[in-house]
Design a protein around this motif. Structure first.
Motif, short mmCIF file in Angstrom:
data_model
loop_
_atom_site.label_atom_id
_atom_site.label_comp_id
_atom_site.label_asym_id
_atom_site.label_seq_id
_atom_site.Cartn_x
_atom_site.Cartn_y
_atom_site.Cartn_z
N LEU A 314 65.39 75.39 87.57
CA LEU A 314 64.83 76.32 87.89
C LEU A 314 64.84 77.96 87.24
O LEU A 314 64.22 78.23 87.05
CB LEU A 314 64.45 76.03 89.35
CG LEU A 314 63.84 74.97 89.61
CD1 LEU A 314 64.30 74.90 91.20
CD2 LEU A 314 62.56 75.03 89.74
N ARG A 317 63.75 78.31 83.47
CA ARG A 317 62.02 78.72 83.41
C ARG A 317 61.46 80.14 84.11
O ARG A 317 60.58 80.67 83.81
CB ARG A 317 61.55 77.56 84.62
CG ARG A 317 61.09 75.68 83.87
CD ARG A 317 60.57 75.76 83.05
NE ARG A 317 58.86 76.08 83.33
CZ ARG A 317 58.01 76.39 82.83
NH1 ARG A 317 58.42 78.19 82.12
NH2 ARG A 317 56.97 76.79 83.57
N ARG A 318 62.51 80.71 85.22
CA ARG A 318 62.20 81.69 85.75
C ARG A 318 62.67 82.68 84.78
O ARG A 318 61.80 83.49 83.80
CB ARG A 318 63.08 81.90 87.04
CG ARG A 318 62.21 83.43 87.83
CD ARG A 318 64.18 83.69 88.52
NE ARG A 318 64.87 84.09 87.60
CZ ARG A 318 66.45 84.47 88.06
NH1 ARG A 318 66.53 84.57 89.18
NH2 ARG A 318 67.25 84.57 87.14
N MET A 373 58.03 78.37 91.77
CA MET A 373 58.41 77.08 91.78
C MET A 373 59.88 77.37 92.23
O MET A 373 60.66 77.51 93.08
CB MET A 373 58.64 76.23 91.29
CG MET A 373 57.24 75.08 90.63
SD MET A 373 57.37 74.00 92.41
CE MET A 373 55.76 73.47 91.43
N TYR A 374 60.52 78.33 91.78
CA TYR A 374 61.66 78.96 91.70
C TYR A 374 62.06 79.90 93.21
O TYR A 374 62.70 79.55 93.97
CB TYR A 374 62.03 79.95 91.15
CG TYR A 374 63.54 80.37 91.39
CD1 TYR A 374 64.76 79.85 90.42
CD2 TYR A 374 63.69 81.33 91.79
CE1 TYR A 374 66.17 80.86 91.08
CE2 TYR A 374 64.93 82.79 92.13
CZ TYR A 374 66.02 82.17 91.43
OH TYR A 374 67.43 82.45 91.53
N TYR A 388 60.60 70.76 86.17
CA TYR A 388 60.88 71.71 85.75
C TYR A 388 62.49 71.52 84.65
O TYR A 388 63.26 72.05 84.82
CB TYR A 388 61.63 72.47 86.30
CG TYR A 388 59.98 72.67 86.92
CD1 TYR A 388 59.33 73.97 86.20
CD2 TYR A 388 59.61 72.50 88.05
CE1 TYR A 388 58.01 74.17 86.97
CE2 TYR A 388 57.67 72.79 88.61
CZ TYR A 388 57.26 73.80 87.81
OH TYR A 388 56.29 74.20 88.63
#
Length: 388
Positions: A314, A317-318, A373-374, A388
């Protein structure tokens, strides 16, 4: 071997820059550029060694993309999305790998992952049909990866798969008339109902767990990385490259620029101009450093045979979506501080501004979803790792 590819790519950059206007005008990357990239081995960076690939470090792949995009955004973009596909093909059943590379290890594959197509379960595979958009570089490819929802006989959704389809089973529809990334040829793909064998499909639930049948033939650590880490970082890499190209041109322009409205003051003597490039360069360096550090951390877990923590996936992705935003913020600041000459047709700055903002709308750069999501995970809520 990766260093030889990087050196070769570096030598090609002046040609890509010279062809940038032609690339936009053609709405495709010129064949000459694709041929040169083939010759230096770029498209084999993530390809399995058993098919004459290099199985390179992903960071070398990202570095090559960034360099290419610093000369031409559209060329860098198709290099990112077409260049990452050999990594995913390596996860497919061996029958699919052999079909793509068995006779020609230089075969290229485009994609459109959004599940806009429909697949119905049938004996031995699926009946696939539909229309997909944004298949960048499709004119230079002879296969395509397409996303589709799988339905059973009762009409219920039972899976979300990627389907590998040969060129004689789909039509490319020329619809790409845009103001940014104009040279990527990101046209539509249409498939009339056609049979796709089970071996030519890959479930997104499998890729979410970092597994695939092709790992039997390709057991290297490269092919144990998460799809959504490798692919989304490949979307940010060219945008950081565009920012680097914009920065280089801005600095060069300001060293020559005389500001008539300020009694002939040299722009490079303006203390505020110096502050702007310091701020922009930090944004660019920060975007790159965080993305690469996260990928390196995932690699360390894989090398130890450990499962990659969801918190790290995650975080990838962040920092990837925020890396895109940092690069675009830098381009915006540089463009706004460059004066009227930056508006001229032919300058890299105006093209980088258009191309980066076009790249920003790719689904992989949707910041709210990745950041939400994070944050939800940090608050202790359940998050689906498959996406993810």
């Amino acid at each position: 071997m990766s260093q030889a590819v990087l050196d070769g790519v570096r030598d090609l950059l002046p040609g890509f820059r010279d062809r940038a206007e032609e690339t936009d005008r053609l709405r495709q990357v010129p064949e000459a550029s694709v041929k040169e990239l083939d010759e230096v081995g770029f498209f084999k960076l993530l390809q399995p060694k058993r098919f004459e690939g290099l199985e390179s470090d992903p960071l070398d792949f990202y570095s090559a993309i960034s360099m290419i995009a610093s000369a031409c955004g559209s060329t860098g973009w198709i290099c990112s999305v077409v260049g990452v596909h050999p990594w995913q093909i390596a996860l497919f059943h061996d029958d699919a790998q052999q079909a793509v590379w068995g006779e020609d290890t230089s075969t290229r594959v485009s994609s459109s992952y959004a599940p806009t197509g429909k697949a119905t379960v049938t004996d031995g595979g699926y009946l696939l049909q539909g229309r997909w958009s944004f298949s960048s570089g499709s004119a230079h490819c002879s296969w395509v990866l397409l996303g589709g929802l799988v339905f059973d006989e009762a009409g219920q959704i039972v899976d979300f798969k990627t389907f590998l389809v040969p060129r004689d089973k789909y039509e490319i529809i020329d619809v790409w008339n845009v103001i940014g990334l104009a040279g990527t040829g990101s046209n539509d793909i249409v498939v009339a109902e056609t049979f796709i064998p089970e071996e030519f499909t890959l479930s997104m639930s499998e890729t979410g767990r970092c597994v695939g049948p092709g790992q039997e033939q390709n057991p290297g650590d490269l092919y144990k990385m998460p799809f959504h880490s490798l692919f989304t970082t490949a979307i940010t890499a060219p945008i950081v490259g565009m920012a680097r190209g914009a920065y280089a041109e801005h600095v060069e322009m300001q060293q020559k620029r005389v500001r008539a409205a300020y009694a002939g003051e040299k722009a490079s003597s303006d203390p505020f101009a110096a502050v702007r490039i310091a701020r922009a360069s930090s944004q660019i360096d920060g975007a790159w450093a965080l993305c690469m550090s996260n990928i390196r951390e995932e690699q360390a877990h894989v090398a130890k045979g450990e499962k990659i923590p969801l918190s790290l996936r995650l975080r990838v992705r962040r920092d990837q979506v925020l890396g895109t935003q940092r690069a675009i913020d830098a381009i915006d600041e540089l463009f706004e501080a460059s004066g009227g000459r930056a508006l001229a047709t032919g300058t890299y700055l105006q093209r980088a501004w258009r191309d980066a903002h076009a790249g920003r709308v790719h689904a992989a750069n949707d910041p709210e979803r990745a950041l939400q999501m994070y944050g939800m995970f940090e608050f202790g809520h359940k998050v689906d790792p498959g996406m993810y």
